[in-house]
Enzyme design. Structure first.
Site, PDB file in Angstrom:
ATOM      1  N   HIS A 266       3.597 -33.448 -11.772  1.00 49.73           N
ATOM      2  CA  HIS A 266       2.532 -33.165 -12.738  1.00 49.73           C
ATOM      3  C   HIS A 266       2.121 -34.429 -13.492  1.00 49.73           C
ATOM      4  O   HIS A 266       2.927 -35.355 -13.675  1.00 49.73           O
ATOM      5  CB  HIS A 266       2.981 -32.099 -13.714  1.00 49.73           C
ATOM      6  CG  HIS A 266       3.122 -30.748 -13.084  1.00 49.73           C
ATOM      7  ND1 HIS A 266       3.407 -29.623 -13.801  1.00 49.73           N
ATOM      8  CD2 HIS A 266       3.004 -30.340 -11.791  1.00 49.73           C
ATOM      9  CE1 HIS A 266       3.458 -28.576 -12.993  1.00 49.73           C
ATOM     10  NE2 HIS A 266       3.223 -28.996 -11.763  1.00 49.73           N
TER      11      HIS A 266
ATOM     12  N   GLU B 252       1.525 -34.924 -16.660  1.00 48.72           N
ATOM     13  CA  GLU B 252       2.287 -35.158 -17.892  1.00 48.72           C
ATOM     14  C   GLU B 252       3.644 -35.771 -17.568  1.00 48.72           C
ATOM     15  O   GLU B 252       4.085 -36.709 -18.243  1.00 48.72           O
ATOM     16  CB  GLU B 252       2.478 -33.835 -18.655  1.00 48.72           C
ATOM     17  CG  GLU B 252       1.190 -33.124 -18.998  1.00 48.72           C
ATOM     18  CD  GLU B 252       0.725 -32.139 -17.927  1.00 48.72           C
ATOM     19  OE1 GLU B 252      -0.128 -31.304 -18.233  1.00 48.72           O
ATOM     20  OE2 GLU B 252       1.210 -32.198 -16.767  1.00 48.72           O
TER      21      GLU B 252
ATOM     22  N   CYS C 201       2.788 -27.244 -18.228  1.00 53.87           N
ATOM     23  CA  CYS C 201       3.641 -26.141 -17.779  1.00 53.87           C
ATOM     24  C   CYS C 201       4.918 -26.133 -18.612  1.00 53.87           C
ATOM     25  O   CYS C 201       5.145 -27.014 -19.447  1.00 53.87           O
ATOM     26  CB  CYS C 201       3.957 -26.301 -16.295  1.00 53.87           C
ATOM     27  SG  CYS C 201       5.092 -27.664 -15.934  1.00 53.87           S
TER      28      CYS C 201
ATOM     29  N   CYS D 275       6.993 -29.431 -18.012  1.00 59.08           N
ATOM     30  CA  CYS D 275       6.412 -30.601 -18.688  1.00 59.08           C
ATOM     31  C   CYS D 275       6.511 -30.451 -20.207  1.00 59.08           C
ATOM     32  O   CYS D 275       6.693 -31.438 -20.921  1.00 59.08           O
ATOM     33  CB  CYS D 275       4.973 -30.820 -18.246  1.00 59.08           C
ATOM     34  SG  CYS D 275       4.834 -31.408 -16.537  1.00 59.08           S
TER      35      CYS D 275
END
Length: 173
Positions: free
Chosen positions: A82, A84, A112, A115
């Site tokens: 991801h 992040e 999410c 993260c």
């Protein structure tokens, strides 16, 4: 002369970062900022050295695009990192991990749960997003007393338009 406020300025940077995404299903960008200085960027995609997602590097994303699995299913099999997480890992990789304490994370998508846990663990105190995510960590972030701000994506359009206008009206000499 008008200038974007800091939140819109850094969200524009996250929008630019997502242009590097190699994921088949979503393009997400993130930046980490401390004292109005950008310290890291991230975008979603396969890890370095792994075939790009759009080149077949992530079998789960291929199944998603081909309709074999639904959005949100099989996420544990996804090879993409991801945005992040990439930004947070970039801080560690380049030795500025301590500077995340009290920092702001800008992401084009709400983080999410995983993260969100990373953001809490590295001391990020504020997160600014454009879009919600069905499996986001909003509750977790709230429990950790992290401020979550949602920007209106339409408010970025004038600044994007200004970039285009400026590049056409002020050619380099």
């Amino acid at each position: 002369m008008q200038r974007p406020d800091w939140d819109h300025y850094f969200m524009l940077q996250a929008e630019i970062a997502k242009l590097r995404s190699n994921c088949l299903t979503r393009h997400i960008g993130a930046v980490i900022v401390k004292d109005n200085r950008q310290i890291a960027t991230g975008y979603n995609g396969t890890p370095p050295g792994i075939k790009n997602c759009f080149e077949g590097g992530c079998p789960r994303c291929i199944e998603r695009v081909n309709g074999k699995i639904k959005s949100g299913e099989g996420l544990d099999r996804c090879l993409c990192t991801h945005a992040e997480a990439n930004a947070i890992m970039q801080c560690a990789l380049f030795g500025n991990a301590g500077s995340t304490k009290g920092a702001t994370l800008y992401s084009t998508f709400a983080p999410c749960i995983e993260c969100s846990k990373m953001a809490i663990s590295v001391g990020i105190s504020r997160i600014v997003v454009l879009t919600d995510y069905p499996e986001d960590g909003t509750g977790l972030l709230s429990n950790a007393k992290i401020s979550l701000v949602r920007l209106d994506a339409d408010k970025l359009k004038p600044w994007i338009s200004q970039l285009y206008h400026d590049s056409n009206s002020n050619p380099a000499k």
